[in-house]
Write an enzyme that holds these catalytic residues in place. Structure first.
Site, PDB file in Angstrom:
ATOM      1  N   GLU A 292      33.384  43.129  95.202  1.00  0.00           N
ATOM      2  CA  GLU A 292      32.951  43.580  93.884  1.00  0.00           C
ATOM      3  C   GLU A 292      32.983  45.103  93.795  1.00  0.00           C
ATOM      4  O   GLU A 292      32.650  45.816  94.737  1.00  0.00           O
ATOM      5  CB  GLU A 292      31.558  43.052  93.554  1.00  0.00           C
ATOM      6  CG  GLU A 292      30.463  43.386  94.545  1.00  0.00           C
ATOM      7  CD  GLU A 292      29.158  42.676  94.246  1.00  0.00           C
ATOM      8  OE1 GLU A 292      29.188  41.479  93.890  1.00  0.00           O
ATOM      9  OE2 GLU A 292      28.101  43.326  94.373  1.00  0.00           O
ATOM     10  N   CYS A 293      33.434  45.585  92.669  1.00  0.00           N
ATOM     11  CA  CYS A 293      33.481  47.001  92.321  1.00  0.00           C
ATOM     12  C   CYS A 293      34.187  47.816  93.402  1.00  0.00           C
ATOM     13  O   CYS A 293      35.404  47.739  93.541  1.00  0.00           O
ATOM     14  CB  CYS A 293      32.074  47.524  92.032  1.00  0.00           C
ATOM     15  SG  CYS A 293      32.079  48.977  90.947  1.00  0.00           S
ATOM     16  N   GLY A 294      33.465  48.605  94.210  1.00  0.00           N
ATOM     17  CA  GLY A 294      34.113  49.410  95.238  1.00  0.00           C
ATOM     18  C   GLY A 294      34.909  48.577  96.223  1.00  0.00           C
ATOM     19  O   GLY A 294      35.988  48.982  96.680  1.00  0.00           O
TER      20      GLY A 294
END
Length: 480
Positions: free
Chosen positions: A342-344
């Site tokens: 997720e995300c990064g």
């Protein structure tokens, strides 16, 4: 369950909530009181500061992600046997979902948990006007739950007079003030606050602040306010309790080795919900931490991978340089190892990522395309996810509450889920979902929908079985 508790809230962001919360936590720890801390809302960084003070992991409480019953259960579970639980609010006290409601606000959390509120007021530039300002918050809701006030950036000479005026005119207890403390500021950065380890002498400064608060706050009055909180109902329904159990793990399986899940953890990957870790462990996972920046290879014998958010954009050179782990992660995912990113972590899986320095860095190469910096928040706030195809072996995970907060975007965000903004017509496609991969910008809180970690662990167990079967077949061929 009897849990003494308070919630520190304010009229707006930037009023000093985090600083005062950390100072108060330090003062309580200095008194030898066992303290639990919580952050209202989807925040990763403030709990890191709390944790540095109290010496144990701080938790999140979020009424968008969880029902009132589950929210109270998590509060009770994580504050059990503590002398006091301290919650830090989010944004302005009544500010909630969609910008037009109080759902998932600090007020909502106070209401759901029946917690008395200490209202922090940035007093700079005000005197008598403080009465009008505070009165508005007291009266906006029939039961505001505001039971005490702390005046931040208040002159020591003016404070005694303001305390008399406010208590007389509003009938509210004024439980102290905080003078301006130049050397105890927590600075801003592009994703909120900088990390605790990046502040020189943080512990020393917080101890100094705690000493100041011991002199300027009514600590006995604050403890009495926390003690006034009514008993907390922490029981879950049978249906909810069953939702957090991985039924596929029968009695025989419990005695076998737990599923080994590799979790990326270093400066680049540091945004974690501690309750996510705890739920995975309770479902039968062993979490094995590693650094994509420093380790030369993945931990041995993994059954799955978790790549959470953080600051890969600040560590692009180190991530690019560590080719062995990048290549091993890409190879494992392509051969079928389950992975949630997720995300990064999602950005790390791209072929290329732009760093904060503007340079382009080669990443793991699982997701085609480039993650790049944008001049403003790309997508921000709560969303509800609905899948558009089978993912992680599951046809219908149901509604998945999540949130996004990122200044980066991708040429290839994925299109296997639809993200819908609450209270809005705005929606967009997101996430790459396959039998073994769930990767995109949204952050997940597993108690919001435990079907997601269950599906992931189920795929991890299947992956382990396939590997064992292949190993046994290879062994038989060698013997023959």
């Amino acid at each position: 369950m009897k849990i003494p508790r308070i919630l520190l809230a304010a009229g707006a962001s930037g009023s000093g909530k985090t600083l005062i919360t950390c100072g108060l936590l330090q003062a309580l720890v200095n008194r030898g009181l066992k303290t639990a801390s919580f952050k209202c809302g989807p925040d990763f960084i403030d709990p890191m500061f709390h944790s540095r003070v109290i010496g144990t992991k701080s938790r999140n409480l979020d009424t968008f992600f969880t029902s009132p019953e589950v929210t109270r259960y998590l509060l009770g579970k994580n504050a059990e046997d503590c002398r006091i639980a301290v919650m830090e609010g989010v944004m302005g006290y009544y500010d909630g979902v969609g910008g037009t409601t109080s759902k998932a606000s600090a007020y909502d959390l106070a209401s759901v948990t029946d917690t008395p509120v200490l209202f922090i007021v940035n007093s700079k530039g005000m005197s008598v006007s403080l009465a009008a300002y505070i009165k508005g918050f007291l009266e906006y809701k029939k039961d505001s739950r505001i039971r005490g006030v702390i005046l931040n950036q208040m002159s020591p000479m003016l404070y005694p007079r303001m305390k008399i005026l406010l208590e007389k005119e509003l009938g509210i207890k004024v439980l102290g003030y905080v003078p301006k403390a130049e050397d105890c500021v927590i600075e801003s950065r592009h994703l909120g606050l900088i990390l605790p380890d990046e502040i020189p002498q943080l512990q020393e400064n917080l101890k100094k602040l705690a000493g100041i608060l011991e002199e300027t706050l009514d600590m006995e009055g604050i403890l009495a306010l926390a003690d006034s909180a009514p008993d907390l109902e922490t029981n879950l329904s049978d249906k909810e309790r069953e939702g957090y159990i991985w039924k596929e793990r029968g009695e025989e399986e419990k005695h076998k080795r737990p599923l080994r899940i590799g979790v990326a953890r270093d400066e680049a990957f540091c945004f974690f919900y501690e309750d996510n870790f705890q739920l995975l462990r309770e479902m039968g996972a062993e979490l094995v931490f590693f650094s994509p920046m420093r380790d030369s290879r993945l931990p041995e014998d993994l059954d799955g991978l978790l790549l959470y958010g953080g600051y890969p954009e600040l560590n692009g050179a180190a991530l690019e340089k560590n080719c062995s782990v990048k290549e091993e992660i890409a190879g494992k995912i392509k051969e079928g190892m389950p992975c949630m990113a997720e995300c990064g972590g999602f950005m790390y899986l791209h072929e290329e990522m732009e760093g904060m320095d503007g340079a382009a860095y080669r990443m793991a190469g699982v997701i085609p395309g480039k993650a790049f910096r944008t001049p403003r928040l790309s997508r921000f706030g709560y969303v509800t996810l609905s899948q558009k195809k089978p993912v992680l072996g599951c046809e219908n995970l149901g509604a998945v509450p999540a949130h996004e907060f990122h200044y980066f975007d991708s040429e290839n965000c994925g299109k296997d889920f639809l993200a819908q903004k609450p209270g809005s017509n705005r929606s967009w496609n997101c996430i790459h979902g396959t039998e073994n991969l769930l990767a995109g910008f949204p952050h997940l809180y597993y108690y919001g929908n435990p079907k997601v970690p269950k599906a992931f662990l189920r795929q991890c167990a299947a992956y382990r079985s396939r590997r064992r079967q292949t190993a046994e077949e290879n062994c038989c061929r060698q013997k023959s």
